[in-house]
Design an enzyme around this catalytic site. Sequence first.
Site, PDB file in Angstrom:
ATOM      1  N   CYS A   2       0.820  -1.214   0.000  1.00  0.00           N
ATOM      2  CA  CYS A   2       0.000   0.000   0.000  1.00  0.00           C
ATOM      3  C   CYS A   2       0.855   1.266   0.000  1.00  0.00           C
ATOM      4  O   CYS A   2       1.877   1.334   0.664  1.00  0.00           O
ATOM      5  CB  CYS A   2      -0.899   0.027   1.224  1.00  0.00           C
ATOM      6  N   ARG A  27       5.267   0.006  -5.897  1.00  0.00           N
ATOM      7  CA  ARG A  27       5.149  -0.847  -4.712  1.00  0.00           C
ATOM      8  C   ARG A  27       4.200  -2.016  -4.938  1.00  0.00           C
ATOM      9  O   ARG A  27       4.204  -2.967  -4.151  1.00  0.00           O
ATOM     10  CB  ARG A  27       4.652  -0.011  -3.527  1.00  0.00           C
ATOM     11  N   TRP A  74      -2.972  -2.706  -1.688  1.00  0.00           N
ATOM     12  CA  TRP A  74      -2.604  -4.083  -2.005  1.00  0.00           C
ATOM     13  C   TRP A  74      -3.426  -4.928  -1.029  1.00  0.00           C
ATOM     14  O   TRP A  74      -3.185  -4.907   0.176  1.00  0.00           O
ATOM     15  CB  TRP A  74      -1.109  -4.281  -1.801  1.00  0.00           C
ATOM     16  N   ASN A  98      -1.502   1.730   5.681  1.00  0.00           N
ATOM     17  CA  ASN A  98      -0.598   0.698   5.179  1.00  0.00           C
ATOM     18  C   ASN A  98      -0.265  -0.195   6.372  1.00  0.00           C
ATOM     19  O   ASN A  98       0.092   0.311   7.437  1.00  0.00           O
ATOM     20  CB  ASN A  98       0.674   1.370   4.632  1.00  0.00           C
ATOM     21  N   GLY A  99      -0.407  -1.494   6.212  1.00  0.00           N
ATOM     22  CA  GLY A  99      -0.105  -2.398   7.322  1.00  0.00           C
ATOM     23  C   GLY A  99      -1.330  -3.209   7.707  1.00  0.00           C
ATOM     24  O   GLY A  99      -2.270  -3.336   6.922  1.00  0.00           O
ATOM     25  N   GLU A 476      16.756 -18.580  -7.752  1.00  0.00           N
ATOM     26  CA  GLU A 476      16.429 -17.201  -8.107  1.00  0.00           C
ATOM     27  C   GLU A 476      15.829 -17.148  -9.523  1.00  0.00           C
ATOM     28  O   GLU A 476      14.890 -16.399  -9.785  1.00  0.00           O
ATOM     29  CB  GLU A 476      17.688 -16.329  -7.993  1.00  0.00           C
ATOM     30  N   LYS A 480      12.172 -15.684 -10.462  1.00  0.00           N
ATOM     31  CA  LYS A 480      11.988 -14.619 -11.456  1.00  0.00           C
ATOM     32  C   LYS A 480      10.971 -15.051 -12.507  1.00  0.00           C
ATOM     33  O   LYS A 480      10.106 -14.279 -12.904  1.00  0.00           O
ATOM     34  CB  LYS A 480      13.319 -14.290 -12.144  1.00  0.00           C
ATOM     35  N   GLU A 483       7.458 -15.038 -11.032  1.00  0.00           N
ATOM     36  CA  GLU A 483       6.987 -13.678 -10.765  1.00  0.00           C
ATOM     37  C   GLU A 483       6.527 -12.985 -12.033  1.00  0.00           C
ATOM     38  O   GLU A 483       5.501 -12.315 -12.047  1.00  0.00           O
ATOM     39  CB  GLU A 483       8.130 -12.832 -10.161  1.00  0.00           C
ATOM     40  N   HIS A 499      15.905 -37.743  -6.743  1.00  0.00           N
ATOM     41  CA  HIS A 499      15.062 -37.968  -5.565  1.00  0.00           C
ATOM     42  C   HIS A 499      13.663 -37.381  -5.744  1.00  0.00           C
ATOM     43  O   HIS A 499      13.076 -36.873  -4.791  1.00  0.00           O
ATOM     44  CB  HIS A 499      15.744 -37.384  -4.326  1.00  0.00           C
ATOM     45  N   LYS A 599       6.278  -4.625  -3.977  1.00  0.00           N
ATOM     46  CA  LYS A 599       7.722  -4.379  -3.901  1.00  0.00           C
ATOM     47  C   LYS A 599       8.204  -4.406  -2.458  1.00  0.00           C
ATOM     48  O   LYS A 599       9.280  -4.894  -2.155  1.00  0.00           O
ATOM     49  CB  LYS A 599       8.022  -3.014  -4.530  1.00  0.00           C
TER      50      LYS A 599
HETATM   51  C1  G6P Z   1       8.915  -8.917  -2.264  1.00  0.00           C
HETATM   52  C2  G6P Z   1       9.521  -8.421  -3.571  1.00  0.00           C
HETATM   53  C3  G6P Z   1      10.809  -9.191  -3.859  1.00  0.00           C
HETATM   54  C4  G6P Z   1      11.759  -9.111  -2.682  1.00  0.00           C
HETATM   55  C5  G6P Z   1      11.086  -9.548  -1.355  1.00  0.00           C
HETATM   56  C6  G6P Z   1      11.938  -9.209  -0.162  1.00  0.00           C
HETATM   57  O1  G6P Z   1       8.451 -10.212  -2.412  1.00  0.00           O
HETATM   58  O2  G6P Z   1       8.609  -8.578  -4.630  1.00  0.00           O
HETATM   59  O3  G6P Z   1      11.430  -8.642  -5.006  1.00  0.00           O
HETATM   60  O4  G6P Z   1      12.857  -9.928  -2.913  1.00  0.00           O
HETATM   61  O5  G6P Z   1       9.860  -8.846  -1.194  1.00  0.00           O
HETATM   62  O6  G6P Z   1      12.010  -7.818  -0.063  1.00  0.00           O
HETATM   63  P1  G6P Z   1      13.191  -7.020   0.601  1.00  0.00           P
HETATM   64  O7  G6P Z   1      12.826  -5.568   0.369  1.00  0.00           O
HETATM   65  O8  G6P Z   1      13.178  -7.366   2.049  1.00  0.00           O
HETATM   66  O9  G6P Z   1      14.459  -7.395  -0.065  1.00  0.00           O
END
Ligand code: G6P
Length: 604
Positions: A2, A27, A74, A98-99, A476, A480, A483, A499, A599
């Site tokens: 948010c 965000r 959000w 927010n929160g 990773e 990606k 996402e 396994h 974000k």
């Molecule tokens: C969210 C974002 C990711 C990020 C993760 C951790 O899921 O979409 O890109 O890696 O949060 O966020 P941080 O700000 O703690 O690295």
Amino acid sequence: MCGIVGILGQHQVAPILVDALKRLEYRGYDSAGIATVNNGLLDRRRAVGKLVNLSDVLVHNPLAGLAGIGHTRWATHGAANEQNAHPHACGPVTVVHNGIIENFRDLRETLSAHGYSPVTDTDTETVAMLCAHYLAQGHDPKAAVQATIAELDGAFALLFLFEGHENLMIAARKGSPLAIGHGDGEMYVGSDAIALAPMTDQITYLDEGDIAFITRDGADIIDATGAPAHRDIQRIEAQATVIDKAGHKHFMTKEIHEQPVVLSEALARYAPNGIPALPEALDFTKFDRILMVACGTGYYSCLTAKYWFEQIARIPCEVDVASEFRYREPPIAPRTLAIFVSQSGETADTLAALRYAKDQADMIVSLVNVGTSSIAREADLALAILAGIEVSVASTKAYTNQLTVLALLALAAAQAKGAIDDHGLASHMKDLRQVPDLMRQTLKLDNDIASLAKTLAPAPSVLFLGRGVMFATALEAALKLKELSYIHAEAYASGELKHGPIALIEPALPVVVFAPHDRLFDKTVSNMQEVMARHGQVMLITDAQGRASASDGTHSLLELPATGDLSGPIVYALPAQLLAYHTAMAKGTDIDQPRNLAKSVTVE
Ligand code: G6P
């Protein structure tokens, strides 16, 4: 997650609020709204989806007023619909949040006894109802907000606007950051300084527990105890708030292509003379073990660094995701250095994990990209990763800069522990210093990677494999791809193939293998052959030596420059990022703001 903005202005605020919200789009959000107070009366407009929908609503149904608040939501409590969108209102008060208000159900019950019934599914509406209740009891807005905040459990940032008060906003911070902007006869509030950048560079950050009573003349702040508090006004560098695609189609490609430059900046800061130069406070001779905690992409940078700390510095290293760590409440042994990695510095779980470790670990170090963030402020030592603002929700340059700073930490630890000699250090530093060049060479392969992505785009699922440090790269890469393209993807340590995941192998399953020609190469190739023997479609990402010895039978191959122990996972992150990017392009998904993602995850 948010986003909050607020303006006490000299001009009509609705378009300015929407503009400020646009700067918070990065965000992640699924609905948006604004409220103003005009001729003493509150009114609001809200819309589901992107801000363009809110702008459309405002074209047909404008909102007048010189004072207003706005929000990108959000969804946490209740679906992303107009009714649940902020601002939430009850009688003479409206609020954005927010929160999470953890005790909202109990509060709802209490309030229902006073005749208040919710019309939304949100926790936020309870805040508006509670504040309206105190106003109805004769409290003025300041006292009503103080009484309201005192009853709320959870982590939040709140901004209130009141009927009949065109020169008052009240902001409260507990857990989620808020920035107050100072203008010329105007005042602003934002989730971060970026939102306020076109209006002001004079920013006051609220501290935990602060409540700010804001008029066009300034802000009176009280701290968590209710005592008046002074908070400095800081000047934010214009550079720090520039949000611009610089000719790229998406922020994500811009950020991918920035990596050689920002990585060089991290190297220049933390190894200015070609050897690690970290703050003196960080004395690795005092630690026998390392604990690393993070979420998402940051977690994978920690997993990579575990190999470096253990293999190069010979220090045992434990890595955990913050959401598990905080509730597992593990014992932390004496002489432990705890490292918390977070791009935003506000991730709720990582912050809670840091607080848990605080009294137990010998030292808390954070690696953050936002120097003013909670995780930076609460650590004993905060190391900036210097990636510059990252706007794309999917993290790219923050990841490779985290890896770079962690690599330097591992080398500093190895030096302090006597685990490497000067020659060893020089050779690792040489490897690390070549990364910007290796990245530039890799970025030239963009078109080749775009062709490879055509194989992934139609696949219902993709498997990624890697060994050693490349296991974290595979993880990773799978993250990606999920996402950005919404394709199901999994990553396994190559040795685990037999396994379980080998049961999935069939011609329609692309299997992407990360395998630089290192000491584990032959092992990975054996696993790759097991896939090919079952007609799996192997995409091998390797270097020239790897190509020469193992390209037979692969479906496709990408040749990267030769890498070393430290440069490998940093350089191989680029094809992982670009594969996901081009697959998403082929599928037409929303690259910078993938569905459902945020974000900065400020709720647990
Ligand atoms: C969210 C974002 C990711 C990020 C993760 C951790 O899921 O979409 O890109 O890696 O949060 O966020 P941080 O700000 O703690 O690295």
